[in-house]
Design a protein around this motif. Structure first.
Motif, PDB file in Angstrom:
ATOM      1  N   PRO A  89       0.825  -1.208   0.000  1.00  0.00           N
ATOM      2  CA  PRO A  89       0.000   0.000   0.000  1.00  0.00           C
ATOM      3  C   PRO A  89       0.862   1.261   0.000  1.00  0.00           C
ATOM      4  O   PRO A  89       1.830   1.355   0.750  1.00  0.00           O
ATOM      5  N   ALA A  90       0.511   2.208  -0.851  1.00  0.00           N
ATOM      6  CA  ALA A  90       1.270   3.456  -0.957  1.00  0.00           C
ATOM      7  C   ALA A  90       0.304   4.607  -1.188  1.00  0.00           C
ATOM      8  O   ALA A  90      -0.771   4.427  -1.767  1.00  0.00           O
ATOM      9  N   TRP A  91       0.692   5.793  -0.746  1.00  0.00           N
ATOM     10  CA  TRP A  91      -0.126   6.983  -0.939  1.00  0.00           C
ATOM     11  C   TRP A  91       0.763   8.218  -0.926  1.00  0.00           C
ATOM     12  O   TRP A  91       1.916   8.161  -0.513  1.00  0.00           O
ATOM     13  N   MET A  92       0.206   9.327  -1.409  1.00  0.00           N
ATOM     14  CA  MET A  92       0.977  10.562  -1.526  1.00  0.00           C
ATOM     15  C   MET A  92       0.181  11.738  -0.978  1.00  0.00           C
ATOM     16  O   MET A  92      -1.029  11.660  -0.781  1.00  0.00           O
ATOM     17  N   SER A  93       0.867  12.834  -0.738  1.00  0.00           N
ATOM     18  CA  SER A  93       0.213  14.080  -0.366  1.00  0.00           C
ATOM     19  C   SER A  93      -0.610  14.582  -1.547  1.00  0.00           C
ATOM     20  O   SER A  93      -0.169  14.551  -2.692  1.00  0.00           O
ATOM     21  N   ARG A  94      -1.816  14.987  -1.309  1.00  0.00           N
ATOM     22  CA  ARG A  94      -2.691  15.580  -2.321  1.00  0.00           C
ATOM     23  C   ARG A  94      -2.750  14.728  -3.595  1.00  0.00           C
ATOM     24  O   ARG A  94      -2.715  15.236  -4.709  1.00  0.00           O
ATOM     25  N   SER A  95      -2.844  13.431  -3.428  1.00  0.00           N
ATOM     26  CA  SER A  95      -2.811  12.547  -4.602  1.00  0.00           C
ATOM     27  C   SER A  95      -4.193  12.252  -5.171  1.00  0.00           C
ATOM     28  O   SER A  95      -4.301  11.700  -6.254  1.00  0.00           O
ATOM     29  N   GLU A  96      -5.246  12.671  -4.457  1.00  0.00           N
ATOM     30  CA  GLU A  96      -6.582  12.285  -4.896  1.00  0.00           C
ATOM     31  C   GLU A  96      -7.017  12.979  -6.169  1.00  0.00           C
ATOM     32  O   GLU A  96      -7.946  12.530  -6.844  1.00  0.00           O
ATOM     33  N   GLU A  97      -6.362  14.058  -6.566  1.00  0.00           N
ATOM     34  CA  GLU A  97      -6.806  14.820  -7.723  1.00  0.00           C
ATOM     35  C   GLU A  97      -5.950  14.619  -8.972  1.00  0.00           C
ATOM     36  O   GLU A  97      -6.219  15.186 -10.013  1.00  0.00           O
ATOM     37  N   ILE A  98      -4.913  13.813  -8.866  1.00  0.00           N
ATOM     38  CA  ILE A  98      -4.019  13.674 -10.018  1.00  0.00           C
ATOM     39  C   ILE A  98      -4.519  12.586 -10.963  1.00  0.00           C
ATOM     40  O   ILE A  98      -5.295  11.713 -10.573  1.00  0.00           O
ATOM     41  N   PRO A  99      -4.106  12.601 -12.229  1.00  0.00           N
ATOM     42  CA  PRO A  99      -4.556  11.591 -13.183  1.00  0.00           C
ATOM     43  C   PRO A  99      -4.118  10.189 -12.775  1.00  0.00           C
ATOM     44  O   PRO A  99      -3.173   9.994 -12.012  1.00  0.00           O
ATOM     45  N   ALA A 100      -4.807   9.180 -13.324  1.00  0.00           N
ATOM     46  CA  ALA A 100      -4.549   7.791 -12.953  1.00  0.00           C
ATOM     47  C   ALA A 100      -3.132   7.356 -13.286  1.00  0.00           C
ATOM     48  O   ALA A 100      -2.589   6.458 -12.642  1.00  0.00           O
ATOM     49  N   ASN A 101      -2.508   7.976 -14.299  1.00  0.00           N
ATOM     50  CA  ASN A 101      -1.156   7.543 -14.653  1.00  0.00           C
ATOM     51  C   ASN A 101      -0.095   8.123 -13.731  1.00  0.00           C
ATOM     52  O   ASN A 101       1.093   7.958 -13.963  1.00  0.00           O
ATOM     53  N   GLY A 102      -0.491   8.784 -12.629  1.00  0.00           N
ATOM     54  CA  GLY A 102       0.468   9.304 -11.673  1.00  0.00           C
ATOM     55  C   GLY A 102       0.206   8.872 -10.248  1.00  0.00           C
ATOM     56  O   GLY A 102       0.762   9.453  -9.314  1.00  0.00           O
ATOM     57  N   VAL A 103      -0.616   7.846 -10.046  1.00  0.00           N
ATOM     58  CA  VAL A 103      -1.005   7.448  -8.701  1.00  0.00           C
ATOM     59  C   VAL A 103       0.174   6.832  -7.942  1.00  0.00           C
ATOM     60  O   VAL A 103       1.156   6.378  -8.529  1.00  0.00           O
ATOM     61  N   ALA A 104       0.053   6.787  -6.621  1.00  0.00           N
ATOM     62  CA  ALA A 104       1.132   6.300  -5.764  1.00  0.00           C
ATOM     63  C   ALA A 104       1.481   4.846  -6.044  1.00  0.00           C
ATOM     64  O   ALA A 104       2.651   4.451  -5.982  1.00  0.00           O
ATOM     65  N   ALA A 105       0.477   4.028  -6.361  1.00  0.00           N
ATOM     66  CA  ALA A 105       0.719   2.598  -6.593  1.00  0.00           C
ATOM     67  C   ALA A 105       1.716   2.366  -7.728  1.00  0.00           C
ATOM     68  O   ALA A 105       2.414   1.341  -7.753  1.00  0.00           O
ATOM     69  N   ASN A 106       1.808   3.313  -8.662  1.00  0.00           N
ATOM     70  CA  ASN A 106       2.766   3.170  -9.765  1.00  0.00           C
ATOM     71  C   ASN A 106       4.212   3.182  -9.271  1.00  0.00           C
ATOM     72  O   ASN A 106       5.105   2.662  -9.939  1.00  0.00           O
ATOM     73  N   GLY A 107       4.430   3.788  -8.109  1.00  0.00           N
ATOM     74  CA  GLY A 107       5.772   3.897  -7.577  1.00  0.00           C
ATOM     75  C   GLY A 107       6.292   2.631  -6.915  1.00  0.00           C
ATOM     76  O   GLY A 107       7.470   2.558  -6.567  1.00  0.00           O
ATOM     77  N   VAL A 108       5.427   1.623  -6.761  1.00  0.00           N
ATOM     78  CA  VAL A 108       5.843   0.357  -6.146  1.00  0.00           C
ATOM     79  C   VAL A 108       5.292  -0.837  -6.934  1.00  0.00           C
ATOM     80  O   VAL A 108       5.089  -1.911  -6.386  1.00  0.00           O
ATOM     81  N   ASP A 109       5.073  -0.643  -8.238  1.00  0.00           N
ATOM     82  CA  ASP A 109       4.457  -1.704  -9.053  1.00  0.00           C
ATOM     83  C   ASP A 109       5.470  -2.665  -9.658  1.00  0.00           C
ATOM     84  O   ASP A 109       5.113  -3.617 -10.352  1.00  0.00           O
ATOM     85  N   GLY A 110       6.756  -2.422  -9.434  1.00  0.00           N
ATOM     86  CA  GLY A 110       7.796  -3.303  -9.959  1.00  0.00           C
ATOM     87  C   GLY A 110       8.326  -2.918 -11.322  1.00  0.00           C
ATOM     88  O   GLY A 110       9.277  -3.529 -11.814  1.00  0.00           O
ATOM     89  N   SER A 111       7.737  -1.911 -11.950  1.00  0.00           N
ATOM     90  CA  SER A 111       8.170  -1.487 -13.279  1.00  0.00           C
ATOM     91  C   SER A 111       9.179  -0.348 -13.165  1.00  0.00           C
ATOM     92  O   SER A 111       8.967   0.615 -12.431  1.00  0.00           O
ATOM     93  N   HIS A 112      10.262  -0.449 -13.930  1.00  0.00           N
ATOM     94  CA  HIS A 112      11.286   0.596 -13.962  1.00  0.00           C
ATOM     95  C   HIS A 112      11.151   1.494 -15.181  1.00  0.00           C
ATOM     96  O   HIS A 112      12.052   2.290 -15.473  1.00  0.00           O
ATOM     97  N   ASP A 113      10.058   1.358 -15.916  1.00  0.00           N
ATOM     98  CA  ASP A 113       9.836   2.181 -17.105  1.00  0.00           C
ATOM     99  C   ASP A 113       9.865   3.653 -16.704  1.00  0.00           C
ATOM    100  O   ASP A 113       9.099   4.085 -15.843  1.00  0.00           O
ATOM    101  N   PRO A 114      10.725   4.478 -17.316  1.00  0.00           N
ATOM    102  CA  PRO A 114      10.870   5.865 -16.901  1.00  0.00           C
ATOM    103  C   PRO A 114       9.900   6.844 -17.564  1.00  0.00           C
ATOM    104  O   PRO A 114       9.999   8.053 -17.342  1.00  0.00           O
ATOM    105  N   ASP A 115       8.963   6.318 -18.373  1.00  0.00           N
ATOM    106  CA  ASP A 115       8.045   7.197 -19.112  1.00  0.00           C
ATOM    107  C   ASP A 115       6.752   7.394 -18.326  1.00  0.00           C
ATOM    108  O   ASP A 115       5.953   6.477 -18.173  1.00  0.00           O
ATOM    109  N   TYR A 116       6.547   8.602 -17.846  1.00  0.00           N
ATOM    110  CA  TYR A 116       5.349   8.938 -17.068  1.00  0.00           C
ATOM    111  C   TYR A 116       4.070   8.662 -17.840  1.00  0.00           C
ATOM    112  O   TYR A 116       3.079   8.171 -17.286  1.00  0.00           O
ATOM    113  N   PHE A 117       4.074   8.940 -19.136  1.00  0.00           N
ATOM    114  CA  PHE A 117       2.845   8.841 -19.927  1.00  0.00           C
ATOM    115  C   PHE A 117       2.457   7.397 -20.254  1.00  0.00           C
ATOM    116  O   PHE A 117       1.385   7.153 -20.802  1.00  0.00           O
TER     117      PHE A 117
END
Length: 311
Positions: A89-117
């Motif tokens: 489980p992961a979360w961020m400050s003020r994360s509820e309003e950001i697009p789905a491709n920037g959610v906290a779970a992406n930071g611990v999903d095991g992927s090292h892909d450096p492309d935000y989009f």
């Protein structure tokens, strides 16, 4: 930059050998089996009062970390070292309003892909002047290092001058929770780096916090955060009590326990529990397996909570 196990099948030797099935080569054969009697482990001789193990990497390298798989069939507390943050489980400050491709779970999903989009990175909201990211390791560990993979399609300069803090209690639910400092990182971060703690720190929650931002667009974004440390089976820790309170979570196992103590004992023996709710009237014991940031708190005099998710 490629990273791999440099010791695999390289020349190795030890100060002494107990028997032929326990030779040094067993320690670098690529097998993680924990059973000595199946020939999975090395073993120095009894009476060796200064035992050691060497491996020749057959080359010169910059070494960041060493992973050890201990014997597990007997004789020691088993040590485990791996990415503790993966899919936790992961979360961020003020994360509820950001697009789905920037959610906290992406930071611990095991992927090292450096492309935000491509949806593999985390990204706090523009205008957040004190951005942070928290991951719950769902257990208490001694943490040695944190590896971070930065965003690579653009804006990597945003990852700068951050602090890595480790908490025993949830810092989001307990604003006064104390922390141990892993690292105060100064300067601009590169593409990826293994950040070694100044000293080993103990805890369950890891927070990456950027206390200084340059402007409203200086968000906290990165693509993967990995936490490395160890947890021994003989480690002991206590669960603080919060009276008249229940943590309402979906990931629970319910059972019956004659007392609060026996309920907490069930949790500790399960190996996958981070807290309990106990009802003294019905004797219901709820083992909490995976608390989430969206979980709510119920005030009820019949319940008592033990754990580190609340103050």
């Amino acid at each position: 930059m490629q990273s791999f196990n440099l010791a695999m099948k390289k020349p190795a030797w030890v100060s002494s050998v107990l028997e032929t099935k326990a030779v040094a080569a067993k320690g670098v054969d690529g097998r993680h089996g924990p059973n000595y009697f199946r020939g999975d482990c090395i073993h120095t001789a009894f009476g060796d009062l200064s035992p050691w193990f060497f491996v020749d990497l057959l080359g010169q390298y910059t070494i960041h970390n060493v992973t050890i798989y201990n014997r597990g069939d007997c004789c020691v507390c088993k040590v485990r070292s791996f990415n503790l943050a993966l899919k936790k489980p992961a979360w961020m400050s003020r994360s509820e309003e950001i697009p789905a491709n920037g959610v906290a779970a992406n930071g611990v999903d095991g992927s090292h892909d450096p492309d935000y989009f491509r949806g593999d990175c985390s990204h706090t909201k523009i205008g957040d002047m004190s951005p942070w990211f928290v991951v719950d390791l769902l257990g208490q560990y001694t943490i040695h290092n944190v590896t971070i993979y930065n965003r690579g399609d653009c804006c990597g300069y945003r990852l700068h001058d951050f602090v890595i803090e480790v908490y025993i209690r949830n810092p989001s639910r307990c604003p006064s929770a104390a922390f141990s400092l892993c690292k105060n990182y100064t300067g601009t971060f590169g593409s990826f780096e293994n950040v070694v703690c100044d000293a080993p720190v103990f805890g369950r929650f890891v927070r990456l916090w950027k206390p200084r931002v340059i402007n409203e667009s200086d968000v906290l974004n990165f693509c993967e955060l990995e936490v490395y440390g160890v947890k021994t089976d003989c480690q002991r820790f206590r669960f603080p009590m919060t009276s008249a309170t229940r943590l309402v979570s979906t990931a629970i196992i319910s059972s019956t326990a004659l007392s609060r103590v026996s309920c907490v004992q069930q949790c500790m023996l399960s190996g996958a529990c981070v807290g309990v709710n106990y009802n003294s009237g019905t004797r219901e014991c709820q083992l909490l397996l995976r608390p989430e940031p969206r979980d709510t708190v119920s005030i009820d005099p019949n319940w008592v909570y033990y754990g580190n998710d609340m103050c």
